[in-house]
Design an enzyme around this catalytic site. Sequence first.
Site, mmCIF file in Angstrom:
data_model
loop_
_atom_site.group_PDB
_atom_site.id
_atom_site.type_symbol
_atom_site.label_atom_id
_atom_site.label_comp_id
_atom_site.label_asym_id
_atom_site.label_seq_id
_atom_site.Cartn_x
_atom_site.Cartn_y
_atom_site.Cartn_z
ATOM 1 N N SER A 1 0.862 -1.182 0.000
ATOM 2 C CA SER A 1 0.000 0.000 0.000
ATOM 3 C C SER A 1 0.899 1.234 0.000
ATOM 4 O O SER A 1 0.739 2.128 0.814
ATOM 5 C CB SER A 1 -0.912 -0.016 1.228
ATOM 6 O OG SER A 1 -0.133 0.048 2.412
ATOM 7 N N HIS B 1 -3.697 -5.715 2.613
ATOM 8 C CA HIS B 1 -2.837 -6.793 3.119
ATOM 9 C C HIS B 1 -3.558 -8.131 3.274
ATOM 10 O O HIS B 1 -2.924 -9.139 3.556
ATOM 11 C CB HIS B 1 -2.225 -6.398 4.467
ATOM 12 C CG HIS B 1 -1.151 -5.357 4.345
ATOM 13 N ND1 HIS B 1 -0.468 -4.853 5.409
ATOM 14 C CD2 HIS B 1 -0.640 -4.737 3.256
ATOM 15 C CE1 HIS B 1 0.417 -3.955 4.999
ATOM 16 N NE2 HIS B 1 0.322 -3.862 3.695
ATOM 17 N N GLN C 1 -6.332 -1.270 7.378
ATOM 18 C CA GLN C 1 -5.195 -2.168 7.132
ATOM 19 C C GLN C 1 -4.602 -2.878 8.356
ATOM 20 O O GLN C 1 -4.335 -4.060 8.307
ATOM 21 C CB GLN C 1 -4.103 -1.372 6.417
ATOM 22 C CG GLN C 1 -2.924 -2.214 5.929
ATOM 23 C CD GLN C 1 -1.966 -1.396 5.089
ATOM 24 O OE1 GLN C 1 -2.220 -1.123 3.938
ATOM 25 N NE2 GLN C 1 -0.854 -0.983 5.687
ATOM 26 N N GLU C 2 -4.397 -2.138 9.467
ATOM 27 C CA GLU C 2 -3.647 -2.761 10.561
ATOM 28 C C GLU C 2 -4.151 -2.387 11.955
ATOM 29 O O GLU C 2 -4.434 -1.226 12.220
ATOM 30 C CB GLU C 2 -2.161 -2.349 10.490
ATOM 31 C CG GLU C 2 -1.460 -2.879 9.271
ATOM 32 C CD GLU C 2 -0.133 -2.184 9.016
ATOM 33 O OE1 GLU C 2 0.376 -1.495 9.927
ATOM 34 O OE2 GLU C 2 0.372 -2.313 7.907
ATOM 35 N N GLU D 1 1.523 -9.779 6.348
ATOM 36 C CA GLU D 1 2.555 -9.567 7.364
ATOM 37 C C GLU D 1 2.492 -10.596 8.480
ATOM 38 O O GLU D 1 3.131 -10.446 9.512
ATOM 39 C CB GLU D 1 2.435 -8.143 7.919
ATOM 40 C CG GLU D 1 2.695 -7.090 6.847
ATOM 41 C CD GLU D 1 2.495 -5.667 7.318
ATOM 42 O OE1 GLU D 1 1.865 -5.466 8.378
ATOM 43 O OE2 GLU D 1 2.969 -4.758 6.622
ATOM 44 N N ASP E 1 -3.287 1.393 12.018
ATOM 45 C CA ASP E 1 -2.883 2.028 10.761
ATOM 46 C C ASP E 1 -3.936 1.705 9.714
ATOM 47 O O ASP E 1 -3.855 0.681 9.036
ATOM 48 C CB ASP E 1 -1.514 1.507 10.290
ATOM 49 C CG ASP E 1 -1.153 2.065 8.913
ATOM 50 O OD1 ASP E 1 -1.843 3.000 8.461
ATOM 51 O OD2 ASP E 1 -0.198 1.565 8.293
ATOM 52 N N GLU F 1 -2.204 5.932 12.837
ATOM 53 C CA GLU F 1 -1.372 6.253 11.666
ATOM 54 C C GLU F 1 -2.240 6.408 10.427
ATOM 55 O O GLU F 1 -3.203 5.663 10.242
ATOM 56 C CB GLU F 1 -0.395 5.076 11.503
ATOM 57 C CG GLU F 1 0.532 5.136 10.316
ATOM 58 C CD GLU F 1 1.358 3.840 10.203
ATOM 59 O OE1 GLU F 1 1.586 3.158 11.229
ATOM 60 O OE2 GLU F 1 1.765 3.503 9.081
ATOM 61 N N ASP G 1 2.541 8.399 7.635
ATOM 62 C CA ASP G 1 3.302 7.383 6.883
ATOM 63 C C ASP G 1 3.225 7.763 5.395
ATOM 64 O O ASP G 1 4.151 8.387 4.866
ATOM 65 C CB ASP G 1 2.717 5.992 7.151
ATOM 66 C CG ASP G 1 3.325 4.919 6.257
ATOM 67 O OD1 ASP G 1 4.390 5.163 5.671
ATOM 68 O OD2 ASP G 1 2.732 3.822 6.117
ATOM 69 N N LYS H 1 10.480 4.412 6.798
ATOM 70 C CA LYS H 1 10.792 3.212 6.001
ATOM 71 C C LYS H 1 11.916 3.585 5.056
ATOM 72 O O LYS H 1 11.772 4.505 4.245
ATOM 73 C CB LYS H 1 9.568 2.790 5.195
ATOM 74 C CG LYS H 1 8.363 2.347 6.025
ATOM 75 C CD LYS H 1 7.099 2.388 5.188
ATOM 76 C CE LYS H 1 5.920 1.709 5.857
ATOM 77 N NZ LYS H 1 4.644 2.034 5.190
ATOM 78 N N HIS I 1 8.709 -2.075 8.989
ATOM 79 C CA HIS I 1 8.827 -3.070 7.914
ATOM 80 C C HIS I 1 7.907 -2.692 6.758
ATOM 81 O O HIS I 1 7.205 -1.684 6.821
ATOM 82 C CB HIS I 1 8.458 -4.466 8.457
ATOM 83 C CG HIS I 1 7.021 -4.602 8.891
ATOM 84 N ND1 HIS I 1 6.441 -5.812 9.193
ATOM 85 C CD2 HIS I 1 6.039 -3.672 9.078
ATOM 86 C CE1 HIS I 1 5.179 -5.626 9.532
ATOM 87 N NE2 HIS I 1 4.918 -4.348 9.475
ATOM 88 N N ARG I 2 7.847 -3.563 5.699
ATOM 89 C CA ARG I 2 6.952 -3.332 4.572
ATOM 90 C C ARG I 2 6.040 -4.539 4.373
ATOM 91 O O ARG I 2 6.406 -5.681 4.690
ATOM 92 C CB ARG I 2 7.744 -3.119 3.276
ATOM 93 C CG ARG I 2 8.647 -1.935 3.234
ATOM 94 C CD ARG I 2 8.075 -0.563 3.198
ATOM 95 N NE ARG I 2 6.770 -0.281 2.729
ATOM 96 C CZ ARG I 2 6.456 0.791 2.001
ATOM 97 N NH1 ARG I 2 7.401 1.632 1.617
ATOM 98 N NH2 ARG I 2 5.215 1.059 1.662
ATOM 99 N N LYS J 1 7.964 -1.054 14.190
ATOM 100 C CA LYS J 1 6.699 -1.662 13.776
ATOM 101 C C LYS J 1 7.021 -2.833 12.856
ATOM 102 O O LYS J 1 7.467 -2.644 11.730
ATOM 103 C CB LYS J 1 5.854 -0.612 13.049
ATOM 104 C CG LYS J 1 4.609 -1.158 12.379
ATOM 105 C CD LYS J 1 3.817 -0.034 11.732
ATOM 106 C CE LYS J 1 3.018 -0.545 10.553
ATOM 107 N NZ LYS J 1 2.197 0.506 9.942
HETATM 108 P P1 PGA Z 1 2.977 -1.349 3.093
HETATM 109 O O1 PGA Z 1 2.132 -1.111 4.398
HETATM 110 O O2 PGA Z 1 4.380 -1.630 3.461
HETATM 111 O O3 PGA Z 1 2.276 -2.491 2.411
HETATM 112 O O4 PGA Z 1 2.872 -0.088 2.273
HETATM 113 C C1 PGA Z 1 2.673 -0.815 5.641
HETATM 114 C C2 PGA Z 1 2.139 0.471 6.169
HETATM 115 O O5 PGA Z 1 1.287 1.130 5.547
HETATM 116 O O6 PGA Z 1 2.589 0.896 7.232
HETATM 117 ZN ZN ZN Z 2 1.156 2.796 7.182
#
Ligand code: PGA
Ligand code: ZN
Length: 433
Positions: free
Chosen positions: A42, A160, A168-169, A210, A248, A292, A319, A344, A372-373, A396
């Site tokens: 993403s 994801h 997403q998270e 992940e 996130d 986030e 992010d 990142k 991480h990714r 993270k």
């Molecule tokens: P991505 O997602 O590494 O798939 O972009 C991680 C995030 O958004 O923190």
């Molecule tokens: Zn993010």
Amino acid sequence: MVSIQKITAREILSSGSTPSIEVKVVLDDGSIGIASVPFGASAGIHEAFVLFDGDKKRYGGKGMLKAVTHVHKMIAPLLVGKDPFDQKAVDTMMITLDGTPNKERLGANAILGVSVAVARAAASSLRMPLYSYIRKTLKLRIPGYVLPAPMMVCIEGGKHADQSTDLQEYMIASFGAPSVKEAVRKGIESYLALKSVLKSHAYGVNVGNEGAFAPAGLKSNEEPLQLLMEAITKAGYVPGKDAGISIDPAISEVFQEGRYRLPKDKKQLDSAGMIDYFVAWAKKYPAIISMEDCLHQDDWDFWPKFTKRIGDRVLVVGDDLTVTNPKRLQKALDTKSINAILIKLNQIGTLTETVECCMLARKHGCVTIISHRGGGETNDTAMIDLAVAVNASFVKVGPSRGERVEKYNRLMEIEDELEKKCSFIGKEFRLVH
Ligand code: PGA
Ligand code: ZN
């Protein structure tokens, strides 16, 4: 004078079962540095350019042979014979050769692989661990080592994972412990408790990109928060004291034609509505410590409003908004859009610029979280050495799958190595509210 003797690259496989790139740098004293590069699922639109081959006959266009060739044909001729110990000069030479604002000529994947591999080779030549070498070569003036706390992705959806949440998270951040090792244990035990909590609610325990659970059939985007609270408690810990919750939503991914679309909640919201939605969560769940990407990556008008509402109690993390880019971070600081930033390495594409971004954040009291990714991770652990070098507050990553736990294993190794010469942020870490 030791100099760079040889630079080679090859295509390897990432956790996403698509290729990534690995770079090997050899110095003429025999020292070797190897690095590999992750990429996102993403990714923000303002990130540095990941050069994929685009040849649909190989890996559906996701090959990285072009990036490999760029290392051999363009970067190696530039850097062979040069001083490996001046990281800033090495990175600047590559940035200048590339000549584009987002590294699209050489590919940020090619550049970052070389950047980190040179640093590793130089660190090895000096017999220094990478984290302390980063401090030395980039002349960081940071007193002592304060190790970061774990932030583990426990439930995932969005890009994801299919059939899970729109967002997403959902993460567990563990602190309230005397050491990294104890905090990692708390996080992992909570993650494992979540597995049985999910089963007790008749949800599946399949995992996403992940390694976080991605249950089908969740009733709302909010439900994972209740499940995480239950899991932390079931593991024997107190939410908000031993472990906090981070989210996130990666909300840019659900933004279409001016509206945030949340089919799971049967809602379509504008920016003001999205802020109210997340502020209500922060109030209802005091264990939430960070939020986030709760607004679109270019929604500059509303980020400051969100931070004004909850920034005194919660880390408001950029992010996709900031993409580890010192210029975008400066704008976010000037506009009071955030009070924390996700970092990142591959979002910007060199070690030097990444550290510059961390130091800018540090200077302004903006909390750093090294990440991480989700698209394709590798076993490279440079993100951990980076986190230790800049005294980041969180990492993270994880908590499951080899390419993720490798990061915690490196962090715990560093904790052993530094013994009494380091402290742990999670020892004193208090929730902001
Ligand atoms: P991505 O997602 O590494 O798939 O972009 C991680 C995030 O958004 O923190
Ligand atoms: Zn993010």
